[in-house]
Design a protein around this motif. Structure first.
Motif, PDB file in Angstrom:
ATOM      1  N   GLY A 148      -1.735  36.075 -14.211  1.00  0.00           N
ATOM      2  CA  GLY A 148      -2.863  35.202 -14.477  1.00  0.00           C
ATOM      3  C   GLY A 148      -2.786  34.440 -15.777  1.00  0.00           C
ATOM      4  N   THR A 149      -1.730  34.671 -16.555  1.00  0.00           N
ATOM      5  CA  THR A 149      -1.578  33.949 -17.817  1.00  0.00           C
ATOM      6  C   THR A 149      -0.690  32.725 -17.624  1.00  0.00           C
ATOM      7  OG1 THR A 149       0.417  35.175 -18.495  1.00  0.00           O
ATOM      8  CG2 THR A 149      -1.734  36.139 -19.071  1.00  0.00           C
ATOM      9  N   ALA A 150      -0.740  31.825 -18.600  1.00  0.00           N
ATOM     10  CA  ALA A 150       0.128  30.650 -18.552  1.00  0.00           C
ATOM     11  C   ALA A 150       1.587  31.068 -18.632  1.00  0.00           C
ATOM     12  CB  ALA A 150      -0.216  29.711 -19.706  1.00  0.00           C
ATOM     13  N   TYR A 151       1.865  32.140 -19.377  1.00  0.00           N
ATOM     14  CA  TYR A 151       3.241  32.635 -19.472  1.00  0.00           C
ATOM     15  C   TYR A 151       3.747  33.071 -18.095  1.00  0.00           C
ATOM     16  CZ  TYR A 151       2.077  32.887 -24.455  1.00  0.00           C
ATOM     17  OH  TYR A 151       1.674  32.594 -25.738  1.00  0.00           O
ATOM     18  N   ALA A 152       2.903  33.815 -17.372  1.00  0.00           N
ATOM     19  CA  ALA A 152       3.294  34.292 -16.045  1.00  0.00           C
ATOM     20  C   ALA A 152       3.480  33.128 -15.076  1.00  0.00           C
ATOM     21  CB  ALA A 152       2.245  35.264 -15.506  1.00  0.00           C
ATOM     22  N   GLU A 153       2.620  32.143 -15.179  1.00  0.00           N
ATOM     23  CA  GLU A 153       2.714  30.970 -14.302  1.00  0.00           C
ATOM     24  C   GLU A 153       4.040  30.240 -14.511  1.00  0.00           C
ATOM     25  OE1 GLU A 153       0.459  26.679 -13.583  1.00  0.00           O
ATOM     26  OE2 GLU A 153      -0.531  28.256 -14.750  1.00  0.00           O
ATOM     27  N   ASP A 154       4.390  30.011 -15.769  1.00  0.00           N
ATOM     28  CA  ASP A 154       5.637  29.324 -16.061  1.00  0.00           C
ATOM     29  C   ASP A 154       6.833  30.193 -15.706  1.00  0.00           C
ATOM     30  OD1 ASP A 154       6.826  26.884 -17.235  1.00  0.00           O
ATOM     31  OD2 ASP A 154       7.668  28.300 -18.668  1.00  0.00           O
ATOM     32  N   ALA A 155       6.722  31.493 -15.961  1.00  0.00           N
ATOM     33  CA  ALA A 155       7.808  32.417 -15.615  1.00  0.00           C
ATOM     34  C   ALA A 155       8.053  32.414 -14.109  1.00  0.00           C
ATOM     35  CB  ALA A 155       7.468  33.822 -16.093  1.00  0.00           C
ATOM     36  N   GLY A 156       6.975  32.299 -13.332  1.00  0.00           N
ATOM     37  CA  GLY A 156       7.126  32.259 -11.880  1.00  0.00           C
ATOM     38  C   GLY A 156       7.927  31.059 -11.419  1.00  0.00           C
ATOM     39  N   ARG A 157       7.653  29.905 -12.020  1.00  0.00           N
ATOM     40  CA  ARG A 157       8.414  28.695 -11.656  1.00  0.00           C
ATOM     41  C   ARG A 157       9.888  28.863 -11.992  1.00  0.00           C
ATOM     42  NH1 ARG A 157       3.631  26.062 -13.691  1.00  0.00           N
ATOM     43  NH2 ARG A 157       4.573  25.893 -15.767  1.00  0.00           N
ATOM     44  N   LYS A 158      10.133  29.404 -13.158  1.00  0.00           N
ATOM     45  CA  LYS A 158      11.527  29.568 -13.580  1.00  0.00           C
ATOM     46  C   LYS A 158      12.239  30.674 -12.801  1.00  0.00           C
ATOM     47  CE  LYS A 158      11.002  27.561 -18.169  1.00  0.00           C
ATOM     48  NZ  LYS A 158       9.745  26.873 -17.851  1.00  0.00           N
ATOM     49  N   ALA A 159      11.484  31.697 -12.393  1.00  0.00           N
ATOM     50  CA  ALA A 159      12.076  32.762 -11.576  1.00  0.00           C
ATOM     51  C   ALA A 159      12.558  32.199 -10.244  1.00  0.00           C
ATOM     52  CB  ALA A 159      11.055  33.874 -11.345  1.00  0.00           C
ATOM     53  N   LEU A 160      11.778  31.289  -9.670  1.00  0.00           N
ATOM     54  CA  LEU A 160      12.188  30.673  -8.410  1.00  0.00           C
ATOM     55  C   LEU A 160      13.470  29.862  -8.604  1.00  0.00           C
ATOM     56  CD1 LEU A 160      11.653  30.150  -5.457  1.00  0.00           C
ATOM     57  CD2 LEU A 160      10.151  28.256  -6.097  1.00  0.00           C
ATOM     58  N   MET A 161      13.588  29.169  -9.727  1.00  0.00           N
ATOM     59  CA  MET A 161      14.800  28.408 -10.008  1.00  0.00           C
ATOM     60  C   MET A 161      15.992  29.335 -10.229  1.00  0.00           C
ATOM     61  SD  MET A 161      13.405  25.265 -12.386  1.00  0.00           S
ATOM     62  CE  MET A 161      14.948  24.379 -12.268  1.00  0.00           C
ATOM     63  N   ALA A 162      15.743  30.486 -10.861  1.00  0.00           N
ATOM     64  CA  ALA A 162      16.822  31.454 -11.055  1.00  0.00           C
ATOM     65  C   ALA A 162      17.297  32.001  -9.707  1.00  0.00           C
ATOM     66  CB  ALA A 162      16.350  32.597 -11.955  1.00  0.00           C
ATOM     67  N   LYS A 163      16.353  32.278  -8.815  1.00  0.00           N
ATOM     68  CA  LYS A 163      16.712  32.739  -7.472  1.00  0.00           C
ATOM     69  C   LYS A 163      17.499  31.671  -6.734  1.00  0.00           C
ATOM     70  CE  LYS A 163      12.816  35.912  -6.835  1.00  0.00           C
ATOM     71  NZ  LYS A 163      11.572  36.194  -6.086  1.00  0.00           N
ATOM     72  N   ASP A 164      17.089  30.416  -6.903  1.00  0.00           N
ATOM     73  CA  ASP A 164      17.804  29.312  -6.263  1.00  0.00           C
ATOM     74  C   ASP A 164      19.242  29.254  -6.767  1.00  0.00           C
ATOM     75  OD1 ASP A 164      18.475  26.300  -5.642  1.00  0.00           O
ATOM     76  OD2 ASP A 164      16.589  26.732  -4.597  1.00  0.00           O
ATOM     77  N   HIS A 165      19.409  29.556  -8.048  1.00  0.00           N
ATOM     78  CA  HIS A 165      20.743  29.542  -8.641  1.00  0.00           C
ATOM     79  C   HIS A 165      21.601  30.670  -8.063  1.00  0.00           C
ATOM     80  CE1 HIS A 165      23.248  27.702 -11.679  1.00  0.00           C
ATOM     81  NE2 HIS A 165      23.608  28.890 -12.116  1.00  0.00           N
ATOM     82  N   LEU A 166      21.018  31.862  -7.946  1.00  0.00           N
ATOM     83  CA  LEU A 166      21.752  32.982  -7.360  1.00  0.00           C
ATOM     84  C   LEU A 166      22.107  32.693  -5.903  1.00  0.00           C
ATOM     85  CD1 LEU A 166      19.714  35.970  -8.835  1.00  0.00           C
ATOM     86  CD2 LEU A 166      22.039  35.277  -9.464  1.00  0.00           C
ATOM     87  N   ALA A 167      21.164  32.078  -5.191  1.00  0.00           N
ATOM     88  CA  ALA A 167      21.445  31.698  -3.804  1.00  0.00           C
ATOM     89  C   ALA A 167      22.555  30.658  -3.760  1.00  0.00           C
ATOM     90  CB  ALA A 167      20.181  31.147  -3.146  1.00  0.00           C
ATOM     91  N   GLY A 168      22.562  29.763  -4.749  1.00  0.00           N
ATOM     92  CA  GLY A 168      23.598  28.736  -4.809  1.00  0.00           C
ATOM     93  C   GLY A 168      24.983  29.331  -4.958  1.00  0.00           C
ATOM     94  N   GLN A 169      25.093  30.414  -5.718  1.00  0.00           N
ATOM     95  CA  GLN A 169      26.397  31.060  -5.842  1.00  0.00           C
ATOM     96  C   GLN A 169      26.834  31.675  -4.514  1.00  0.00           C
ATOM     97  OE1 GLN A 169      27.020  34.834  -7.937  1.00  0.00           O
ATOM     98  NE2 GLN A 169      28.667  33.840  -9.076  1.00  0.00           N
ATOM     99  N   GLU A 170      25.876  32.288  -3.802  1.00  0.00           N
ATOM    100  CA  GLU A 170      26.211  32.828  -2.483  1.00  0.00           C
ATOM    101  C   GLU A 170      26.700  31.718  -1.555  1.00  0.00           C
ATOM    102  OE1 GLU A 170      26.309  35.980  -1.715  1.00  0.00           O
ATOM    103  OE2 GLU A 170      25.416  36.711  -3.569  1.00  0.00           O
ATOM    104  N   MET A 171      26.074  30.558  -1.645  1.00  0.00           N
ATOM    105  CA  MET A 171      26.496  29.429  -0.819  1.00  0.00           C
ATOM    106  C   MET A 171      27.906  28.986  -1.180  1.00  0.00           C
ATOM    107  SD  MET A 171      23.953  28.908   1.231  1.00  0.00           S
ATOM    108  CE  MET A 171      24.493  27.356   1.942  1.00  0.00           C
ATOM    109  N   GLU A 172      28.205  28.926  -2.475  1.00  0.00           N
ATOM    110  CA  GLU A 172      29.556  28.546  -2.934  1.00  0.00           C
ATOM    111  C   GLU A 172      30.599  29.484  -2.335  1.00  0.00           C
ATOM    112  OE1 GLU A 172      30.736  26.176  -5.002  1.00  0.00           O
ATOM    113  OE2 GLU A 172      29.095  25.473  -6.266  1.00  0.00           O
ATOM    114  N   ILE A 173      30.334  30.778  -2.396  1.00  0.00           N
ATOM    115  CA  ILE A 173      31.284  31.766  -1.893  1.00  0.00           C
ATOM    116  C   ILE A 173      31.400  31.673  -0.378  1.00  0.00           C
ATOM    117  CG2 ILE A 173      31.777  34.233  -1.710  1.00  0.00           C
ATOM    118  CD1 ILE A 173      30.294  34.577  -4.387  1.00  0.00           C
ATOM    119  N   GLY A 174      30.257  31.513   0.285  1.00  0.00           N
ATOM    120  CA  GLY A 174      30.280  31.404   1.737  1.00  0.00           C
ATOM    121  C   GLY A 174      31.085  30.207   2.216  1.00  0.00           C
TER     122      GLY A 174
END
Length: 303
Positions: A179-205
């Motif tokens: 519920g804090t602004a920190y958590a809100e921003d962290a959530g957006r960046k967490a999704l981008m980090a997940k996208d990055h990890l998924a991107g590596q899986e795609m590279e390997i695949g």
């Protein structure tokens, strides 16, 4: 770094440059706008311009610590980070039990962050948390740690330890301070980090597919669909599953991947390609409800 990797990195840096939602002064909001008090100093709640001011009714040490702290803050506001660091270190050394010393640790972390010294930022922030775990500025310390890890993410062809560390730290901010602004921003960046990890899986695949190892590639794309379903990588992953299963002659799974792709991302170019692929021998996208692909999308929330 690939074109996709460069684009992701640019987007990540742009996201970092944006101020937190609901905050007027960005990264520093909430850090200096408090009312920290002690027998030696008090602060004025004016955002980035806030400063520990001397208590004019007292003499001696109270004036001295406030002046030293204010000098450090003035240097920080001017972008003179090396000077600020020295002054805040002096606050800690000369007045270790003052409220100003407590705040100085976190400002040292911020100064290190501004100069790109992310390991030093994390060391300072962790020191603050260790010494003052219940302090009201602890959320900011956790947030700085998460941002520092986030800034150390490599492109998808390199080791992703930093990305995993960033995701862990970002999710900790979300968990600890919902519920804090920190958590809100962290959530957006967490999704981008997940996208990055998924991107590596795609590279390997894709690498496995290029070398004819379809089963190994399918396992990578399967991981993207199951573990990183709310990322931008999923439409291509579903197409690649259609491609791999067709190559192996597992037509039903290829049709299912294409059908799920069409249902969830009907306007995607990947769906158009998947439709053409599975229709090449007179077949059409058709979902098998017993397929792991279908079950994965029924159990999780797609974009």
């Amino acid at each position: 770094m690939t074109g996709r990797g460069r684009a992701w990195r640019t987007a990540a840096l742009m996201a970092l440059a944006l101020p937190l939602s609901g905050c007027a002064s960005g990264l520093m909001d909430g850090l200096l706008g408090d009312s920290t008090t002690s027998t030696s100093a008090a602060s004025s709640p004016s955002g980035l311009g806030g400063a520990v001011s001397p208590d004019l009714g007292m003499a001696g040490e109270g004036d001295a610590v406030a002046k030293l702290y204010n000098d450090g803050l003035a240097s920080l506001q001017k972008g003179e980070f090396s000077s600020a660091l020295k002054k805040f270190a002096e606050v800690e050394r000369q007045y270790p039990y003052s409220a100003a010393a407590t705040k100085a640790i976190l400002l040292e972390a911020y100064a290190h962050y501004q100069t790109g010294k992310f390991d030093d930022t994390k060391n300072d922030a962790n020191r603050f948390i260790t010494l003052h775990p219940g302090h009201k500025d602890a959320p900011y310390a956790y947030y700085l740690i998460a941002l520092s890890n986030y800034n150390q993410i490599n492109d998808t062809k390199r080791d992703q330890s930093a990305t995993k560390d960033a995701l862990t730290a970002l999710e900790e901010v979300q968990r600890r301070y919902p519920g804090t602004a920190y958590a809100e921003d962290a959530g957006r960046k967490a999704l981008m980090a997940k996208d990055h990890l998924a991107g590596q899986e795609m590279e390997i695949g894709r690498y496995y597919y290029n070398h004819g190892s379809y089963l190994a590639g399918i396992n990578r794309f399967k991981r993207v669909v199951i573990e990183y379903q709310n990322t931008t990588q999923v439409p291509e992953a579903l197409y690649r599953l259609s491609e791999g299963y067709m190559a192996l002659g597992v037509v039903s799974e290829a049709q299912t991947a294409a059908a799920v792709l069409g249902h969830n991302y009907p306007n995607s170019e990947w769906y158009k390609s998947a439709y053409q692929l599975v229709s090449s021998d007179g077949q059409a996208p058709q979902e098998n409800q017993e397929s792991w692909i279908s079950k994965a999308f029924h159990s999780l929330n797609p974009l």
